[in-house]
Design an enzyme around this catalytic site. Sequence first.
Site, PDB file in Angstrom:
ATOM      1  N   TYR A 128      43.110 -10.472  74.684  1.00 36.36           N
ATOM      2  CA  TYR A 128      43.242 -11.906  74.422  1.00 36.36           C
ATOM      3  C   TYR A 128      44.729 -12.224  74.559  1.00 36.36           C
ATOM      4  CZ  TYR A 128      43.296 -16.360  71.930  1.00 36.36           C
ATOM      5  OH  TYR A 128      43.486 -17.682  71.579  1.00 36.36           O
ATOM      6  N   ASP A 150      40.068 -13.189  77.851  1.00 39.68           N
ATOM      7  CA  ASP A 150      40.737 -14.470  78.009  1.00 39.68           C
ATOM      8  C   ASP A 150      42.191 -14.166  78.346  1.00 39.68           C
ATOM      9  OD1 ASP A 150      42.017 -16.894  77.812  1.00 39.68           O
ATOM     10  OD2 ASP A 150      41.305 -17.377  75.797  1.00 39.68           O
TER      11      ASP A 150
END
Length: 356
Positions: A182, A222
Amino acid sequence: MKRFFKPIEKEGSAKKPTLSPSKKDGENNCETSQEENKKEEPLKFVTWNANSLLLRAKNNWPEFSKFVTNFDPDVIAIQEVRMPAAGSKDSPKNPGELKDDTKPSREEKQILIRALSSPPFGNYQIWWSLADSKYAGTALLVKKCFQPKIVSFSLDKAASKHEPDGRVILAEFENFRLLNTYAPNNGWKEEENSFQRRRKWDKRMLEFVTQHSEKPLIWCGDLNVSHEEIDVSHPEFFSAAKLNGYIPPNKEDRGQPGFTLSERKRFGAVLKEGRLIDAYRFLHKEKDMDCGFSWSGHPIGKYRGKRMRIDYFIVSEELKNRIVACEMHGQGIELEGFYGSDHCPVSLELSQANPA
């Protein structure tokens, strides 16, 4: 609840779980033959920024469970878990365990563990990497018959600690490494140190992907960057975006976080130097205004209909000929298939490796 998820005490020391002899309704079990399991490796993957896994468990779990049942991934990588690490106030935290030392935290943990113990999730083992508060954090779910050899939580091979904010889970399988990250948001202002934080992250990613390894890499999560103009719905809008009228002095830092020229250049360098392939763009050369983005702005306001592709599967070049499919599972500006998040799941399917 520890009976459901037993953390690895030492890297690579976890014993292979015993598979249940029968298949429960809604669960997709692996083959139980030990000989078959030795030959197989994970081939189907999903990555998803849940934007609070607890909220998804409370509000969207039946729909997400149906998606997982139907797609039947071998590995599920989650970002923005937003659950605090175990440990009482003013004491060291354990990023690999959910907080449960207060009544509210115990109740929240119970909700999440109950969801992750229901079909089809009961057939997966889970690893956590959590922040001290309800911020960031990642999780990795792997079917029990595809037990990784080693699971670690840092981009630094020499480090035994978790990455700050729980941003990394690295699982090593027999024939490849899987990296779930992330990435920190670039932010809008240099003086808030967000630019510096993102530059440091990108530098470390470059160092990580260029380190010698005998095994190819599957990098997902992400990544908080849209590489090219084709990866956003409205390039002009995102290029001109600013917060409260502020314009950074460096032109390459201007625009929507995730679409600044400096971030896009650094991401391109990571791909090039690491000899990595963007699996989705490898298969989908044209812009898809309906299903080609993984993040969507709020349906109300100026970001309505503004979308970006910031969630990826990136694979080593030696795996590119094994890419069967890589898809976004959300569509449209009403966030269909996003399951309550502002990100939709992204999937990757690989073909079986050819025998040596």
